[in-house]
Design an enzyme around this catalytic site. Structure first.
Site, short mmCIF file in Angstrom:
data_model
loop_
_atom_site.label_atom_id
_atom_site.label_comp_id
_atom_site.label_asym_id
_atom_site.label_seq_id
_atom_site.Cartn_x
_atom_site.Cartn_y
_atom_site.Cartn_z
N LYS A 19 0.75 -1.26 -0.02
CA LYS A 19 0.05 -0.03 0.00
C LYS A 19 0.87 1.45 0.14
O LYS A 19 0.23 2.25 0.39
CB LYS A 19 -0.85 -0.05 1.07
CG LYS A 19 -1.78 -1.24 1.32
CD LYS A 19 -2.82 -1.08 0.05
CE LYS A 19 -2.59 -2.34 -0.87
NZ LYS A 19 -2.66 -2.49 -2.17
N THR A 22 3.20 0.30 -4.87
CA THR A 22 4.16 -0.50 -5.57
C THR A 22 3.39 -0.59 -7.00
O THR A 22 4.31 -0.69 -7.76
CB THR A 22 3.63 -1.98 -4.94
OG1 THR A 22 3.77 -1.96 -3.39
CG2 THR A 22 4.76 -3.11 -5.20
N HIS A 81 7.96 -7.48 -0.63
CA HIS A 81 7.47 -6.86 0.28
C HIS A 81 8.66 -7.53 1.64
O HIS A 81 8.07 -6.93 2.61
CB HIS A 81 6.05 -7.18 0.51
CG HIS A 81 5.21 -6.28 -0.30
ND1 HIS A 81 5.33 -5.19 -0.75
CD2 HIS A 81 4.10 -6.96 -0.93
CE1 HIS A 81 4.43 -4.76 -1.64
NE2 HIS A 81 3.76 -5.77 -1.70
N ARG A 103 5.92 5.67 1.72
CA ARG A 103 4.70 6.51 1.94
C ARG A 103 4.34 6.63 3.44
O ARG A 103 4.83 5.83 4.38
CB ARG A 103 3.70 5.65 1.30
CG ARG A 103 2.20 6.54 1.07
CD ARG A 103 1.22 5.66 0.45
NE ARG A 103 0.26 6.47 -0.04
CZ ARG A 103 -0.83 6.31 -0.32
NH1 ARG A 103 -1.44 4.70 -0.52
NH2 ARG A 103 -1.72 6.91 -0.76
N ARG A 239 -7.55 3.26 -5.69
CA ARG A 239 -8.60 3.76 -4.84
C ARG A 239 -8.63 5.48 -5.12
O ARG A 239 -9.20 5.66 -6.12
CB ARG A 239 -8.35 3.48 -3.27
CG ARG A 239 -9.59 3.66 -2.51
CD ARG A 239 -9.06 3.20 -1.15
NE ARG A 239 -7.95 4.01 -0.44
CZ ARG A 239 -8.10 5.34 0.05
NH1 ARG A 239 -9.58 5.67 0.41
NH2 ARG A 239 -7.12 5.81 0.51
N GLY A 241 -5.35 7.36 -4.81
CA GLY A 241 -3.95 7.82 -5.45
C GLY A 241 -3.63 9.14 -4.96
O GLY A 241 -3.20 10.16 -5.48
#
Ligand code: A3P
Length: 273
Positions: A19, A22, A81, A103, A239, A241
Site C-alpha cells: 500500500k 507498488t 515486500h 509512503r 482507490r 491515489g
C-alpha cells in the site's frame, strides 16, 4: 527463497511495504524498460495490470512457481515486500539494484484498511477502523512495524546509493517527470536527448498516471490471482491515489500518536515523514 533464489547483476527489484504505491512504481519501471519496443498507445500496460507485468517474488515461491523467475530474460524486474534484513543474501551481495518506495504510514494504514475490506468482502468482515489503527500502532500489521521496515532500506541506501534508490510517494506525485528520469538513470537506461525532446518521459508518466491506468478495462474489470487463491480484482489497487487521505479517517490526535512513533524511530537517521 533465501536458499534458492539466485540474483543476476542486472536484476531490478522494487521493494515496498504493501500500500505504498507498488502498483505505480511497477508500471513506471516496466514502461521505462519497455518503451523502446512499444509505441505507448499499444503498450502492454493498456491491456495488462502492472502486477501482471512485474512478478511478486514471495508469491511465486509460495506457489512453487519460482522457475518462472528463472526464465525471465534480463534485465528482470521483480517486486518484494520483504524487509531488507530478510532479503536473500544473493540480492544483498550481487550488484543488482533495488528501487524502494516509501509512503507516510498514516496513508499506508488508510489504504490497507480499504484494501482489506475489499479482499474480505465488506466492512462487516473487518475490525473497526479504530481497532485497525490500534493494531497498526502496535506494529501488528502485515510485514510488521513500518518504521523498522523502512529504516532497513533507508540505511542501506545511504551506504550504497548505487544499489538502492530511495523514493517517497509524495515526491513522485509532486514531480513525476523528475523522478521518472531519476528512475531511468538509476536503472542504467537514461532517456536520450532525442527521447527527451520527443517528450517520451512525459508520455510514460501520463501512461502510468492514476487517472489513465485506473480507466483501462483490464484495471476496471480484470482480476489476477495471488498466493492464497483469492481473486484480486485489479480495481482494488486503484482507490484515490492521493496524499493525506488520512485526514478523512483519523483524528488529529491519532495522527500525532502515529507520527510520534515514526519520528522517534527515525531520530538521527536523516529520514523525515
Ligand atoms: P490509496 O488507497 O491511498 O488510494 P500498492 O500499489 O502498494 O498496493 O498501493 C496502493 C496505493 O497506491 C493506493 O492508494 C492506490 O490508489 C495508489 N496508486 C495505485 N496506482 C497509482 C498511480 N498510478 N498513481 C498514484 N497512486 C497510485
Amino acid at each position: 527463497m533465501q536458499q534458492l533464489f539466485k540474483s543476476r547483476p542486472t536484476d531490478i527489484f522494487l521493494a515496498s511495504i504493501p500500500k505504498s504505491d507498488t502498483t505505480w512504481l511497477k508500471a513506471m519501471i516496466f514502461a521505462t524498460l519497455t518503451c523502446i519496443n512499444n509505441s505507448l498507445d499499444q503498450h502492454p500496460l493498456n491491456t495488462h495490470n502492472p502486477h501482471q507485468c512485474v512478478p511478486y517474488m514471495e508469491v511465486e515461491f509460495a506457489k512453487g512457481r519460482n522457475q518462472i523467475l528463472e526464465v525471465i530474460p534480463s534485465p528482470r524486474v521483480m517486486n518484494t515486500h520483504l524487509p531488507y534484513s530478510l532479503s536473500p543474501n544473493s540480492i544483498k551481495e550481487s550488484s543488482c539494484r533495488i528501487v524502494y518506495v516509501w509512503r507516510d504510514p498514516k496513508d499506508v494504514l488508510v489504504s490497507m484498511w480499504f484494501f482489506a475490506q475489499k479482499i474480505l468482502g465488506g466492512a462487516d468482515k473487518m475490525v473497526t477502523f479504530d481497532q485497525f489503527y490500534e493494531f497498526f500502532y502496535q506494529g501488528l500489521n502485515s510485514y510488521g512495524p513500518t518504521s523498522n521496515y523502512v529504516l532497513g532500506y533507508w540505511e542501506e541506501s545511504k551506504r550504497r546509493p548505487e544499489k538502492i534508490l530511495f523514493l517517497k510517494y509524495k515526491h513522485i506525485l509532486q514531480e513525476p517527470v523528475k523522478y521518472a528520469k531519476q528512475l531511468a538513470h538509476f536503472m542504467g537506461c537514461p532517456y536520450s536527448e532525442t527521447e527527451e525532446n520527443q517528450n517520451v518521459v512525459e508520455q510514460i508518466v501520463e501512461l502510468c498516471s492514476f487517472k489513465i491506468l485506473k480507466d483501462f478495462d483490464v484495471n476496471k474489470y480484470g482480476k489476477h490471482m495471488t498466493r492464497i487463491d483469492i481473486n484480486f480484482r485489479n480495481a482494488y489497487f486503484f482507490r484515490k491515489g492521493e496524499i493525506r487521505d488520512w485526514k478523512n479517517h483519523m483524528t488529529q490526535e491519532m495522527a500525532e500518536w502515529l507520527d510520534n512513533i515514526t519520528k522517534e524511530k527515525f531520530k538521527g537517521s536523516g529520514l523525515e515523514i
